[in-house]
Design a protein around this motif. Structure first.
Motif, PDB file in Angstrom:
ATOM      1  N   ASP A 169       5.326   6.346  12.216  1.00 22.38           N
ATOM      2  CA  ASP A 169       4.430   5.292  12.617  1.00 22.38           C
ATOM      3  C   ASP A 169       5.355   4.387  13.656  1.00 22.38           C
ATOM      4  O   ASP A 169       6.543   4.262  13.605  1.00 22.38           O
ATOM      5  N   GLU A 170       4.632   3.431  14.566  1.00 22.61           N
ATOM      6  CA  GLU A 170       5.332   2.793  15.503  1.00 22.61           C
ATOM      7  C   GLU A 170       6.069   1.663  14.960  1.00 22.61           C
ATOM      8  O   GLU A 170       7.118   1.066  15.557  1.00 22.61           O
ATOM      9  N   ASN A 171       5.688   1.202  13.765  1.00 23.07           N
ATOM     10  CA  ASN A 171       6.453   0.038  13.202  1.00 23.07           C
ATOM     11  C   ASN A 171       7.249   0.428  12.163  1.00 23.07           C
ATOM     12  O   ASN A 171       7.339   1.319  11.375  1.00 23.07           O
ATOM     13  N   GLU A 172       8.724   0.088  12.604  1.00 20.96           N
ATOM     14  CA  GLU A 172       9.832   0.260  11.640  1.00 20.96           C
ATOM     15  C   GLU A 172       9.563  -0.068  10.405  1.00 20.96           C
ATOM     16  O   GLU A 172      10.206   0.766   9.206  1.00 20.96           O
ATOM     17  N   ILE A 173       9.225  -1.148   9.863  1.00 19.92           N
ATOM     18  CA  ILE A 173       9.058  -1.515   8.413  1.00 19.92           C
ATOM     19  C   ILE A 173       8.227  -0.315   7.768  1.00 19.92           C
ATOM     20  O   ILE A 173       8.497  -0.131   6.869  1.00 19.92           O
ATOM     21  N   ILE A 174       6.932   0.028   8.492  1.00 16.92           N
ATOM     22  CA  ILE A 174       6.305   1.275   7.820  1.00 16.92           C
ATOM     23  C   ILE A 174       7.017   2.181   7.551  1.00 16.92           C
ATOM     24  O   ILE A 174       7.092   2.953   6.486  1.00 16.92           O
ATOM     25  N   ARG A 175       7.660   2.691   8.762  1.00 12.64           N
ATOM     26  CA  ARG A 175       8.479   4.012   8.449  1.00 12.64           C
ATOM     27  C   ARG A 175       9.557   3.996   7.422  1.00 12.64           C
ATOM     28  O   ARG A 175       9.729   4.918   6.798  1.00 12.64           O
ATOM     29  N   GLU A 176      10.219   2.799   7.496  1.00 14.11           N
ATOM     30  CA  GLU A 176      11.283   2.735   6.659  1.00 14.11           C
ATOM     31  C   GLU A 176      10.796   2.825   5.074  1.00 14.11           C
ATOM     32  O   GLU A 176      11.458   3.508   4.333  1.00 14.11           O
ATOM     33  N   ASN A 177       9.824   2.000   4.723  1.00 15.18           N
ATOM     34  CA  ASN A 177       9.275   2.244   3.432  1.00 15.18           C
ATOM     35  C   ASN A 177       8.662   3.481   2.814  1.00 15.18           C
ATOM     36  O   ASN A 177       8.655   3.958   2.008  1.00 15.18           O
ATOM     37  N   VAL A 178       7.935   4.307   4.115  1.00 11.36           N
ATOM     38  CA  VAL A 178       7.429   5.521   3.859  1.00 11.36           C
ATOM     39  C   VAL A 178       8.567   6.415   3.443  1.00 11.36           C
ATOM     40  O   VAL A 178       8.597   7.357   2.625  1.00 11.36           O
ATOM     41  N   LEU A 179       9.659   6.399   4.294  1.00  7.46           N
ATOM     42  CA  LEU A 179      10.872   7.353   4.055  1.00  7.46           C
ATOM     43  C   LEU A 179      11.534   6.994   2.550  1.00  7.46           C
ATOM     44  O   LEU A 179      11.946   7.757   1.719  1.00  7.46           O
ATOM     45  N   LYS A 180      11.441   5.669   2.264  1.00  9.72           N
ATOM     46  CA  LYS A 180      11.980   5.121   0.928  1.00  9.72           C
ATOM     47  C   LYS A 180      11.261   5.835  -0.456  1.00  9.72           C
ATOM     48  O   LYS A 180      11.440   6.416  -1.274  1.00  9.72           O
ATOM     49  N   ALA A 216       0.897  -1.245   0.103  1.00 11.36           N
ATOM     50  CA  ALA A 216      -0.104  -0.084  -0.143  1.00 11.36           C
ATOM     51  C   ALA A 216       0.798   1.353  -0.006  1.00 11.36           C
ATOM     52  O   ALA A 216       0.664   2.334  -0.547  1.00 11.36           O
ATOM     53  N   ILE A 217       1.930   1.178   0.876  1.00 12.79           N
ATOM     54  CA  ILE A 217       2.818   2.483   0.874  1.00 12.79           C
ATOM     55  C   ILE A 217       3.431   2.732  -0.739  1.00 12.79           C
ATOM     56  O   ILE A 217       3.533   3.867  -0.992  1.00 12.79           O
ATOM     57  N   TRP A 218       3.891   1.626  -1.122  1.00 11.14           N
ATOM     58  CA  TRP A 218       4.556   1.580  -2.520  1.00 11.14           C
ATOM     59  C   TRP A 218       3.571   2.045  -3.593  1.00 11.14           C
ATOM     60  O   TRP A 218       3.942   2.965  -4.421  1.00 11.14           O
TER      61      TRP A 218
END
Length: 172
Positions: free
Chosen positions: A153-164, A131-133
């Motif tokens: 976001d509290e979830n690191e995976i979500i934060r990392e993908n958003v930043l990407k 969804a982020i992509w």
């Protein structure tokens, strides 16, 4: 769909080292259709009406194989993204992303937050990542603001993908 029709559609799936067992023309001939988008939409709406999870998968195979896209898919895909009676949410979100429509932003935000019961085990949050992509592929301020909303976001995976995605868009 009958089991034979499902097997016919499954034959469209590319298997590495083996290729495809069926062609689109064979599928079109069987269903009496010459347009992949029209067939995919018909099969998708029929599967949704009957709430048949397997046939949703078959319709999505036809859609992908025919490289069918267009505004006519927005409504059914948005509806499917929220439906809890099937297990093709990742495919649906990926297809919504390919449409690159700003009207899908609220749906993709919802898909980033929601974890269907059958995906509860997935610590990698594959649905959210897709969804982020998809959000990252949509032009405009609304998609950027949606991504920004997940920056902390509290979830690191979500934060990392958003930043990407923000970096890829040049908005970091």
């Amino acid at each position: 769909m009958t089991p034979e029709e499902q097997d016919l559609v499954k034959g469209l799936v590319f298997v590495p080292g083996k290729g495809r067992r069926r062609t689109l023309d064979e599928v079109f001939a069987h269903f009496g259709e010459s347009d992949g988008g029209a067939l995919a939409l018909r099969l998708l709406r029929d599967a949704m009406e009957r709430r048949d999870a397997d046939d949703v998968g078959m319709a999505l195979i036809v859609k992908a194989s025919a490289d069918a896209s267009g505004e006519e898919f927005l409504e059914p895909l948005i509806e499917l993204s929220r439906a809890d009676w099937h297990t093709r949410h990742e495919d649906v979100v990926r297809m919504l992303g390919k449409l690159r429509s700003p009207s899908t932003v609220p749906t993709l935000v919802e898909a980033t937050r929601w974890v269907p019961e059958y995906l509860d085990w997935d610590e990698n949050r594959a649905l959210a990542v897709k969804a982020i992509w998809a959000l990252g592929a949509i032009p405009g301020a609304e998609a950027r603001e949606a991504l920004e909303g997940f920056r902390d976001d509290e979830n690191e995976i979500i934060r990392e993908n958003v930043l990407k995605q923000l970096a890829r868009r040049g908005e970091l």
